[in-house]
Design an enzyme around this catalytic site. Structure first.
Site, PDB file in Angstrom:
ATOM      1  N   GLY A 195     -23.808  23.010 -19.741  1.00  0.00           N
ATOM      2  CA  GLY A 195     -22.891  21.966 -20.181  1.00  0.00           C
ATOM      3  C   GLY A 195     -22.517  22.248 -21.621  1.00  0.00           C
ATOM      4  N   GLU A 196     -22.424  21.211 -22.424  1.00  0.00           N
ATOM      5  CA  GLU A 196     -22.149  21.362 -23.852  1.00  0.00           C
ATOM      6  C   GLU A 196     -23.427  21.005 -24.604  1.00  0.00           C
ATOM      7  OE1 GLU A 196     -21.476  21.928 -27.399  1.00  0.00           O
ATOM      8  OE2 GLU A 196     -19.903  22.581 -26.006  1.00  0.00           O
ATOM      9  N   SER A 197     -24.039  21.999 -25.222  1.00  0.00           N
ATOM     10  CA  SER A 197     -25.364  21.803 -25.817  1.00  0.00           C
ATOM     11  C   SER A 197     -25.374  20.715 -26.890  1.00  0.00           C
ATOM     12  CB  SER A 197     -25.900  23.125 -26.389  1.00  0.00           C
ATOM     13  OG  SER A 197     -25.004  23.673 -27.334  1.00  0.00           O
TER      14      SER A 197
ATOM     15  N   CYS B  52     -27.938  28.234 -19.264  1.00  0.00           N
ATOM     16  CA  CYS B  52     -26.792  28.215 -20.184  1.00  0.00           C
ATOM     17  C   CYS B  52     -27.076  27.290 -21.372  1.00  0.00           C
ATOM     18  CB  CYS B  52     -25.515  27.837 -19.438  1.00  0.00           C
ATOM     19  SG  CYS B  52     -23.999  28.291 -20.321  1.00  0.00           S
TER      20      CYS B  52
ATOM     21  N   ARG C  80     -25.218  31.150 -29.715  1.00  0.00           N
ATOM     22  CA  ARG C  80     -24.408  30.234 -28.910  1.00  0.00           C
ATOM     23  C   ARG C  80     -23.047  30.855 -28.610  1.00  0.00           C
ATOM     24  NH1 ARG C  80     -22.923  25.280 -31.470  1.00  0.00           N
ATOM     25  NH2 ARG C  80     -22.420  24.525 -29.368  1.00  0.00           N
TER      26      ARG C  80
ATOM     27  N   ILE D  13     -20.502  31.407 -18.012  1.00  0.00           N
ATOM     28  CA  ILE D  13     -19.451  30.491 -18.457  1.00  0.00           C
ATOM     29  C   ILE D  13     -19.739  30.094 -19.904  1.00  0.00           C
ATOM     30  CG2 ILE D  13     -18.289  28.290 -18.062  1.00  0.00           C
ATOM     31  CD1 ILE D  13     -19.192  28.450 -15.137  1.00  0.00           C
ATOM     32  N   ARG D  14     -18.913  30.548 -20.829  1.00  0.00           N
ATOM     33  CA  ARG D  14     -19.149  30.305 -22.263  1.00  0.00           C
ATOM     34  C   ARG D  14     -20.607  30.591 -22.599  1.00  0.00           C
ATOM     35  NH1 ARG D  14     -17.542  24.393 -23.511  1.00  0.00           N
ATOM     36  NH2 ARG D  14     -18.467  24.121 -21.450  1.00  0.00           N
TER      37      ARG D  14
ATOM     38  N   HIS E  31     -25.356  30.773 -14.655  1.00  0.00           N
ATOM     39  CA  HIS E  31     -25.428  29.572 -13.818  1.00  0.00           C
ATOM     40  C   HIS E  31     -25.914  29.923 -12.411  1.00  0.00           C
ATOM     41  CE1 HIS E  31     -23.331  26.532 -16.388  1.00  0.00           C
ATOM     42  NE2 HIS E  31     -22.944  27.635 -17.004  1.00  0.00           N
TER      43      HIS E  31
ATOM     44  N   GLU F  85     -27.011  28.047 -10.175  1.00  0.00           N
ATOM     45  CA  GLU F  85     -26.625  27.020  -9.199  1.00  0.00           C
ATOM     46  C   GLU F  85     -25.237  27.258  -8.611  1.00  0.00           C
ATOM     47  OE1 GLU F  85     -24.758  25.538 -12.996  1.00  0.00           O
ATOM     48  OE2 GLU F  85     -26.531  26.688 -12.414  1.00  0.00           O
TER      49      GLU F  85
END
Length: 200
Positions: free
Chosen positions: A50-52, A82, A110, A138-139, A174, A176
């Site tokens: 997600g967004e850390s 991630c 990051r 992803i990022r 990821h 999942e």
């Protein structure tokens, strides 16, 4: 899977439903964690991508910092993917400072592989896996350096993308989002073999 465990998925922001669905497919018992009492009676915890920075703020707002620390100190298994990798690290480097849980002796870059437009898929070789693994980045961050006692599990282009230290497992991608469950199975094996494990 022979054993079915109660596994928490930190449910504050990010790829929550994807992990929940994957765990159900593996006949596990997912529990969405939003408050400290949700950690009770869990066998393991996943901190999703997600967004850390956003996840960290919600960890503080929901007073989850110490409960997660205590969960780890009890020897319970934690799996960070991630952003979860970033949050579990001891130190982060990059443009923006991000506070972390400091549960793993690693330094993390990051967004090391770039921003959203730089997301990609790649084939990697991982320790304990006979065949290659198809990873979705992803990022994605990567691990810049590891401390003593940290086992490197996988690298991509000479950058560490998966590692383990005692009861904490992390990966930059990821798992999942693929049909390959070997990293999740590695996490389940950690839970199963935990010496402090008392399944209720």
């Amino acid at each position: 899977m022979c054993n079915s465990f109660r596994i928490g998925v930190l449910g504050l922001q990010g790829a929550i439903s994807e992990h929940v669905n994957r765990l159900k497919e593996l006949e596990q018992q997912p529990v969405v964690v939003k408050k400290s009492t949700d950690l009770h009676q869990l066998d393991g915890l996943i901190i999703p991508g997600g967004e850390s920075t956003a996840i960290w703020k919600l960890i503080e707002e929901n007073k989850l910092y110490e409960p997660i620390q205590n969960f780890a100190n009890e020897g319970k298994a934690i799996f960070g993917t991630c952003a979860g990798l970033v949050l579990l690290s001891k130190t982060t480097i990059g443009r923006d400072y991000t506070p972390t849980l400091k549960l793993m002796d690693i330094t993390v870059q990051r967004n090391g592989f770039g921003r959203q437009k730089d997301s990609f898929e790649a084939t990697i070789q991982a320790k304990y896996m006979d065949d290659s693994y198809h990873a979705v980045f992803i990022r994605a961050p990567y691990i810049e350096s590891v401390g003593e006692g940290v086992e490197v599990i996988a690298s991509y282009n000479d950058k560490i993308v998966a590692a383990r230290q005692k009861n904490v497992l992390v990966c930059a991608f990821h798992p999942e989002l693929t049909d390959d469950d070997r990293f999740l199975e590695m996490f389940l094996t950690m839970i199963s073999s935990n010496k402090n494990f008392n399944h209720v």
